[in-house]
Design an enzyme around this catalytic site. Sequence first.
Site, PDB file in Angstrom:
ATOM      1  N   HIS A   9     -15.008 -12.621 -17.185  1.00 58.33           N
ATOM      2  CA  HIS A   9     -16.286 -12.301 -16.539  1.00 58.33           C
ATOM      3  C   HIS A   9     -16.013 -12.073 -15.053  1.00 58.33           C
ATOM      4  CE1 HIS A   9     -15.961 -16.433 -15.224  1.00 58.33           C
ATOM      5  NE2 HIS A   9     -15.914 -16.829 -16.479  1.00 58.33           N
TER       6      HIS A   9
ATOM      7  N   GLY B 267     -16.236 -13.880 -12.569  1.00 59.48           N
ATOM      8  CA  GLY B 267     -15.492 -14.972 -11.923  1.00 59.48           C
ATOM      9  C   GLY B 267     -13.994 -14.705 -12.015  1.00 59.48           C
ATOM     10  N   HIS B 268     -13.525 -14.372 -13.217  1.00 60.79           N
ATOM     11  CA  HIS B 268     -12.095 -14.061 -13.386  1.00 60.79           C
ATOM     12  C   HIS B 268     -11.723 -12.839 -12.550  1.00 60.79           C
ATOM     13  CE1 HIS B 268     -12.909 -15.990 -17.443  1.00 60.79           C
ATOM     14  NE2 HIS B 268     -11.906 -16.707 -16.993  1.00 60.79           N
TER      15      HIS B 268
ATOM     16  N   GLY C  73     -10.319 -20.717 -10.152  1.00 60.18           N
ATOM     17  CA  GLY C  73     -11.727 -20.747  -9.747  1.00 60.18           C
ATOM     18  C   GLY C  73     -12.151 -22.174  -9.423  1.00 60.18           C
TER      19      GLY C  73
ATOM     20  N   LYS D 206     -14.979 -23.414  -9.877  1.00 61.51           N
ATOM     21  CA  LYS D 206     -15.945 -23.988 -10.838  1.00 61.51           C
ATOM     22  C   LYS D 206     -15.286 -25.185 -11.523  1.00 61.51           C
ATOM     23  CE  LYS D 206     -17.078 -21.975 -14.760  1.00 61.51           C
ATOM     24  NZ  LYS D 206     -16.769 -22.964 -15.813  1.00 61.51           N
ATOM     25  N   ASP D 207     -13.994 -25.034 -11.819  1.00 61.38           N
ATOM     26  CA  ASP D 207     -13.231 -26.156 -12.375  1.00 61.38           C
ATOM     27  C   ASP D 207     -12.497 -26.818 -11.208  1.00 61.38           C
ATOM     28  OD1 ASP D 207     -13.773 -25.770 -15.244  1.00 61.38           O
ATOM     29  OD2 ASP D 207     -12.857 -23.839 -14.873  1.00 61.38           O
TER      30      ASP D 207
ATOM     31  N   GLN E 241      -9.759 -29.294 -12.012  1.00 61.59           N
ATOM     32  CA  GLN E 241      -8.548 -28.607 -12.498  1.00 61.59           C
ATOM     33  C   GLN E 241      -7.741 -28.065 -11.312  1.00 61.59           C
ATOM     34  OE1 GLN E 241      -8.057 -25.825 -16.021  1.00 61.59           O
ATOM     35  NE2 GLN E 241      -8.559 -24.331 -14.448  1.00 61.59           N
TER      36      GLN E 241
HETATM   37  O1  PAF Z   1      -9.201 -22.502 -16.463  1.00 64.00           O
HETATM   38  C1  PAF Z   1      -8.709 -22.020 -17.495  1.00 64.00           C
HETATM   39  O2  PAF Z   1      -9.138 -20.976 -18.001  1.00 64.00           O
HETATM   40  C2  PAF Z   1      -7.575 -22.751 -18.192  1.00 64.00           C
HETATM   41  O3  PAF Z   1      -7.717 -24.130 -18.087  1.00 64.00           O
HETATM   42  C3  PAF Z   1      -6.181 -22.309 -17.704  1.00 64.00           C
HETATM   43  C4  PAF Z   1      -5.959 -22.663 -16.250  1.00 64.00           C
HETATM   44  C5  PAF Z   1      -6.016 -20.825 -17.922  1.00 64.00           C
HETATM   45  C6  PAF Z   1      -5.097 -23.024 -18.527  1.00 64.00           C
HETATM   46  O4  PAF Z   1      -5.194 -22.738 -19.896  1.00 64.00           O
END
Ligand code: PAF
Length: 278
Positions: A32, A34-35, A146, A148-149, A152
């Site tokens: 989307h 965001g990516h 991103g 959003k996470d 992560q």
């Molecule tokens: O954020 C994501 O889409 C996933 O966690 C990632 C970083 C691609 C790892 O599979």
Amino acid sequence: MLIFKTQKELRGYLEQFSTQIIGFVPTMGALHQGHLSLIENAKQTADIVVCSIFVNPTQFNDSKDFEKYPITHDQDIDLLEKKGCDVLYLPESVEDVYQNEKKISVDLGNIANVMEGANRPGHFNGVVQVVSVLFDIVKPNKAFFGLKDFQQYCIIKRMVHELKLDIDIVGCSIVREESGLAMSSRNMLLTETEKDEALILIQTLNYLQENCKQGDVKHWLENGMALLKTQSQPEYLTIARADTLETVEFLEKNTEYRAFVVAHVGNVRLIDNIEIFV
Ligand code: PAF
């Protein structure tokens, strides 16, 4: 855009770029805006932009979530081509990704034990496992994630630091629909009515951003939770320090905080966060 289905072919191709800046955008597809903003960011500073699409089974603690994860390869390829992405790694199998995996052990500290770490056991181990393998294959100079996470992003930064990898981890702003809903691949699974209900996440975060100032914030969090419950089934709503992700109920000056939310709308688990200005 060149598409590689095996890491062997991808590595063979990328070797010629070893003296240039490789920008990497790892994704699980169902792309989307965001990516695409990650790809745009990568294009600004890298000589060559590599994207991967791989729905990594090891990071799903819920097998149903894995099974229903949207797959839209044709559309994804089209979007990446239009954005000017140079290379796509679209592995033909799970085995292709994990074939040379070295066992890594990374001390992620407390940032991996709170919020998503506490609520999705094993999730971050799976993320660290796949991202370290993908970094080993692509050997990027910069990798884009991103915000959003946000947790992560913090974990990947920590992983890179612990493993002493020379990779610049770039956090990119959350991209929202006009309505305010944070863009997510999971939004595809929402009905139109559920999309409206899902706005309660950003409305709750905005409420906290407007009201939470220096001092005690317990009361605002309770109100926020009540608001969230009107349209969703909340998992958590919390404010944490942006550096340590330590949960707080009292805000001090000169410290960066963010409010974090996870809530279910229909059968979909949604996540979002926002800066809190003290
Ligand atoms: O954020 C994501 O889409 C996933 O966690 C990632 C970083 C691609 C790892 O599979």
